[in-house]
Every structure is written in structure tokens, then in C-alpha cells.
Scaffold this motif. Structure first.
Motif, PDB file in Angstrom:
ATOM      1  N   SER A  50      -8.057  13.067   1.007  1.00  0.00           N
ATOM      2  CA  SER A  50      -8.342  11.661   0.714  1.00  0.00           C
ATOM      3  C   SER A  50      -7.520  11.269  -0.506  1.00  0.00           C
ATOM      4  CB  SER A  50      -9.837  11.467   0.430  1.00  0.00           C
ATOM      5  OG  SER A  50     -10.615  11.764   1.569  1.00  0.00           O
TER       6      SER A  50
ATOM      7  N   LEU B 214       0.820  -1.209   0.000  1.00  0.00           N
ATOM      8  CA  LEU B 214       0.000   0.000   0.000  1.00  0.00           C
ATOM      9  C   LEU B 214       0.857   1.264   0.000  1.00  0.00           C
ATOM     10  CD1 LEU B 214      -2.869   1.153   0.130  1.00  0.00           C
ATOM     11  CD2 LEU B 214      -2.719   1.024   2.645  1.00  0.00           C
TER      12      LEU B 214
ATOM     13  N   ARG C 180       0.055   8.256  -5.272  1.00  0.00           N
ATOM     14  CA  ARG C 180      -1.085   9.173  -5.143  1.00  0.00           C
ATOM     15  C   ARG C 180      -0.622  10.548  -4.651  1.00  0.00           C
ATOM     16  NH1 ARG C 180      -2.875   5.767  -7.837  1.00  0.00           N
ATOM     17  NH2 ARG C 180      -4.632   4.366  -7.420  1.00  0.00           N
TER      18      ARG C 180
ATOM     19  N   ASN D 222       1.506   2.602  -3.435  1.00  0.00           N
ATOM     20  CA  ASN D 222       0.352   3.300  -3.997  1.00  0.00           C
ATOM     21  C   ASN D 222       0.180   4.679  -3.371  1.00  0.00           C
ATOM     22  OD1 ASN D 222      -0.275   1.059  -5.586  1.00  0.00           O
ATOM     23  ND2 ASN D 222      -1.555   0.150  -3.998  1.00  0.00           N
TER      24      ASN D 222
ATOM     25  N   LYS E 234      -6.999   8.587  -3.583  1.00  0.00           N
ATOM     26  CA  LYS E 234      -7.798   7.653  -4.366  1.00  0.00           C
ATOM     27  C   LYS E 234      -7.392   6.198  -4.087  1.00  0.00           C
ATOM     28  CE  LYS E 234      -9.093   6.530  -9.128  1.00  0.00           C
ATOM     29  NZ  LYS E 234      -8.885   6.859 -10.568  1.00  0.00           N
ATOM     30  N   GLY E 235      -8.373   5.397  -3.673  1.00  0.00           N
ATOM     31  CA  GLY E 235      -8.140   3.984  -3.432  1.00  0.00           C
ATOM     32  C   GLY E 235      -7.443   3.662  -2.132  1.00  0.00           C
ATOM     33  N   VAL E 236      -7.166   4.686  -1.290  1.00  0.00           N
ATOM     34  CA  VAL E 236      -6.449   4.482  -0.026  1.00  0.00           C
ATOM     35  C   VAL E 236      -7.374   4.867   1.128  1.00  0.00           C
ATOM     36  CG1 VAL E 236      -4.451   5.124   1.360  1.00  0.00           C
ATOM     37  CG2 VAL E 236      -4.247   4.990  -1.135  1.00  0.00           C
ATOM     38  N   PRO E 237      -7.581   3.986   2.101  1.00  0.00           N
ATOM     39  CA  PRO E 237      -8.484   4.327   3.202  1.00  0.00           C
ATOM     40  C   PRO E 237      -7.915   5.422   4.104  1.00  0.00           C
ATOM     41  CG  PRO E 237      -7.372   2.225   3.624  1.00  0.00           C
ATOM     42  CD  PRO E 237      -7.038   2.619   2.214  1.00  0.00           C
TER      43      PRO E 237
END
Length: 465
Positions: free
Chosen positions: A442, A401, A408, A404, A444-447
Motif C-alpha cells: 500500500s 497522481l 512514494r 505522487n 501512503k495516500g494512494v488507493p
């Protein structure tokens, strides 16, 4: 203690104790000492100040080191900025002092060890254990805390100013009215207070200790704790100044954490009754049930650098395929050289950027700055994202993660900007890099929500005033 002090002044030979050696850490000399010859290695990270020779004036310290070295080979050192190591202006960052642990282990020929961090040194031990899972087999935290009191909200900015002033005015005075004096001998031991004050004077100047304490109040390594895979023993005396909640939060957040409370009120492990402390460390170091081999090193803490060339498609259309391809080839060759120069690992080119990892966030940011500045004035413009987190090593590649997240973050940077995550900034608090808050976003795609910062030009060296 008075007898020990008199013996020292009368000329106790240093040959009675292990020799002082020096490791090279990023061009600085770091003093270290090796006690004992056991088959197990135990690396001790000291608290906010130390002095390898002056500490021997305190009989408790000499007894402590002899007891530990009776069952293992003990390596300890003076961190950069104090003791017998090179002095610096201001306070070193967590990132920089973690490098000292590695340098000392390398110089002492230690491939793997149990790592123990005391008090302020616990933050450094936590970060190094997450970064070097193969080299650290177990972790011990003694009277430790993962974040400073300013971060936790238990001190105000007014308190910080008052603490700094008292350190500057009273450091090195017997029974001095400052924040660190409470960890030394009390008024019932005036001889001990004199020795403690003498050691303080040798270990650091008033401005140095004030800068170090100021940094201690600001650091925060709590985001590192879930990445620590080693069996971790957190020790704390029941009545000591470091609260149960502060120490226990480490054991609760580390996947293999054990919290153990010992009797007594002394914060410094070698003050007070040492027997319970020594027994707990011995049982953990030698105990087979706590794990005997290094954690598999596929998952490690690293700083991930993603760069991206701004408007690369438009540039390709304007310049033509052949010219653009030549520019990209030159960019990739330059990027590889700069990553290597900054002690990083070039993972791969992304076609219009790069992915690389570094042991330290300072090297990642320095590399990004160097690449940006080298490209300035040419046809290519870049932006970058740096995130410090856990990655998985997959041969020559990496995943996870954190990769990513770095990508981002880079997507949110503007031309010429280097944007970082919060942990990257935290590990560099006290550095000459200025971090400007960009707000919470926020990805994208990451909590979750992510505080981001822009790494700006470096500050002037810290003032000595």
C-alpha cells in the motif's frame, strides 16, 4: 496467388510500388513505406512479423494497401527485428518498438495521424497513443488484444514450451504446424501456403519468431487503456481466432472506445473479404463525428523518475552547510546532464533529489542507474522510484497522481535501489534489465494495492539457442 508469385519471380519492378525508405530509431534502421498522397495520414503498425517487399507477393496485401491509400496517405513499416529493418538478438521490448513508430512518423514528416495496430501490433499502438495524444488523432485496433495468453491464463508454461518448439521446427514450411500458420491460407489453397511460407522465411528466422511469440504471450498493457483519450475503433471478425472478450475488453476500457464486429473468420485484415474492413476504416478515418483534431496534450503517458539522497540531513550536519550546498549543486548539475543525455525532461530539484520525466521507462531506469553509479564512491548516496502513468503538463511543471506514486515508490527504496511499478516492468519485458519482485504494498495516500519491483543489473544478451 500463384500468378502473383510467378510475376514476382519474373521480375515485377519495385518501381511499381512505393520506395522503401529508412528511419533511424535508437541507432537502428527501420524500413518504412509511404503509399498515396491524401491529406489524412494513416500509420499502420504491423502484426508479429512483416516484410515490406515480400508481402507484395500476396495479391491480397497489395490490394489492401492500394484501397487504403485511395483515401489517405498510408505509412507502414517493418518493426525492429524482422522484415527489412535491422535484425537484433532476441526480441525487442514493447518500449523499444514503440520508439520505432515515433521514428517512422518523424522520418516521414508526419506531425499527426490516425494510428492503426494489427494483432500483436495493437499493444504498441495503444501505448503510443497514450504517450503521444497530440500526434495521434484517432486509434484503430484490428484483431487486437491488450495482454498475452500466459498473463491471461489461457495458456500454461507447458503450452508455451510446445509453441516455441513447433515454431523452431516448422517456421517457413508450407502449411507448417505452428501457432502462426493458422492465420495464413488453409490447406485448400496450397499455392497460397507456399507464398505465405516464403514470406515467413524472409520476414524472420525461426529463433527470432520464437522469441517474438514468446514475448507476445507475456506482455500486458491493460493499465494503459484508461489513459487513451482518442476516439478508438476496435475491429474484429466474428469468427477469427482472437476472441470477442479479448478485443472487446479494449473498447470497454478506453474512454472513447467503439467495438465493431465484422463478418468473416480471417484474422489478418487483408485476407478474406476486405470490403467491410476497408469501409469501416474509411468511415472512421474520414468521419467528422469521430473527432478531427488531436486530443489536447496536457495529459500524457510518461515514466516519472523520483530520486532521493539517502540520509541527506545527517550528511549536511556532518559536512556543514557550505560543503553540503556545494555537493548538492554538483549533484543537480550532473543530474540535469544525465536526464538530457537519456532524452528526459528535468522538472526540478527537490533539494535532496530530482523529479524528471521520460517518454520511455527504459530511458528513466538507464538515467537512474547512470546517476547512481556516478555518485558511487562519493559523499552522496541515492535511491530512486520509477512509475509509468498519466501525468498532467503544467507549463514547466507536472502534476497528477502518477507523480505522487513515483515519490512514494522512491520512499520505499533502499540505498542504491531503483524500485519500479508494474506497468514500468511490463513495458520492458524482454529487456536486459532484471526485475525482482518486492511484493504488493500500500502506498501512503494512494488507493489500491501496488506490486513493486527492483530493477537490478542487466542480464547477458539473450541466447540464440
Amino acid at each position: 496467388m500463384r500468378q502473383i508469385h510467378q510475376r514476382w519471380l519474373m521480375g515485377v519492378a519495385m518501381s511499381d510500388f512505393p520506395e522503401i525508405r529508412y528511419a533511424n530509431s535508437d541507432g537502428l534502421s527501420i524500413a518504412y513505406q509511404v503509399w498515396g498522397e491524401g491529406s489524412r495520414n494513416l500509420v499502420l503498425v504491423p502484426g508479429i512479423f512483416s516484410h515490406l517487399e515480400a508481402f507484395l507477393e500476396m495479391s491480397e496485401y497489395a490490394d489492401w494497401m492500394r484501397a487504403l491509400s485511395s483515401f489517405c496517405r498510408v505509412i507502414t513499416f517493418d518493426k525492429r527485428g524482422n522484415g527489412m529493418s535491422d535484425r537484433i538478438v532476441g526480441a525487442p521490448t514493447v518500449d523499444e518498438r514503440v520508439m520505432d513508430i515515433q521514428a517512422v512518423m518523424d522520418a516521414a514528416g508526419v506531425s499527426s495521424a490516425v494510428l492503426a495496430g494489427f494483432s500483436e501490433g495493437s499493444a504498441l499502438a495503444l501505448v503510443f497513443a497514450a504517450r503521444e495524444p497530440v500526434r495521434i488523432t484517432k486509434l484503430i485496433i484490428c484483431g487486437g488484444f491488450p495482454a498475452g495468453e500466459l498473463v491471461l491464463g489461457t495458456l500454461t508454461e507447458e503450452d508455451r514450451v510446445k509453441i516455441r518448439r513447433r515454431l523452431l521446427e516448422n517456421w517457413g514450411k508450407p502449411g507448417g504446424r505452428h501457432a502462426i500458420a493458422r492465420f495464413g491460407p488453409g490447406p485448400e489453397d496450397p499455392a497460397g501456403q507456399e507464398i505465405f511460407a516464403h514470406v515467413c522465411r524472409l520476414a524472420a528466422t525461426p529463433t527470432t519468431i520464437a522469441a517474438l511469440y514468446d514475448l507476445q504471450m507475456r506482455f500486458d498493457v491493460r493499465k494503459v487503456l484508461p489513459f487513451i483519450r482518442q476516439p478508438t475503433l476496435v475491429l474484429r471478425r466474428a469468427e477469427e481466432p482472437i476472441t470477442r472478450a479479448m478485443s472487446k475488453s479494449i473498447a470497454d476500457a478506453v474512454p472513447n472506445g467503439i467495438y465493431r464486429e465484422l463478418p468473416g473468420s480471417a484474422h489478418v485484415p487483408f485476407f478474406g473479404d476486405q470490403e467491410d474492413y476497408i469501409d469501416a476504416i474509411r468511415d472512421f478515418v474520414l468521419g467528422e463525428d469521430a473527432g478531427e483534431t488531436p486530443v489536447p496534450g496536457r495529459r500524457v503517458l510518461a515514466s516519472v523518475l523520483f530520486t532521493d539522497l539517502v540520509n541527506s540531513t545527517g550528511q549536511q550536519a556532518r559536512l556543514g552547510d557550505n560543503v553540503f550546498r556545494e555537493l548538492i549543486s554538483r549533484h543537480d548539475a550532473l543530474a540535469r546532464r544525465l536526464v538530457e543525455r537519456h532524452k528526459g525532461r528535468f522538472i526540478h530539484s527537490t533539494g535532496d533529489g530530482l523529479l524528471a520525466t521520460f517518454d520511455t521507462p527504459s530511458n528513466a531506469i538507464a538515467c537512474a542507474v547512470a546517476l547512481r553509479d556516478r555518485l558511487a564512491g562519493g559523499e552522496l548516496r541515492m535511491r530512486a522510484g520509477v512509475h509509468t502513468g498519466e501525468i498532467e503538463l503544467r507549463g514547466d511543471d507536472i502534476s497528477g497522481l502518477s507523480v505522487n506514486i513515483a515519490s512514494r515508490i522512491a520512499d520505499l527504496a533502499g540505498e542504491g535501489e531503483i524500485v519500479t511499478s508494474d506497468l514500468t516492468r511490463q513495458l520492458m519485458i524482454g529487456s536486459r534489465v532484471i526485475f525482482e519482485a518486492r511484493g504488493v504494498v500500500s502506498l501512503k495516500g494512494v488507493p489500491g494495492e501496488w506490486p513493486l519491483y527492483t530493477a537490478l543489473s542487466t542480464q547477458a544478451p539473450p541466447s540464440r539457442s
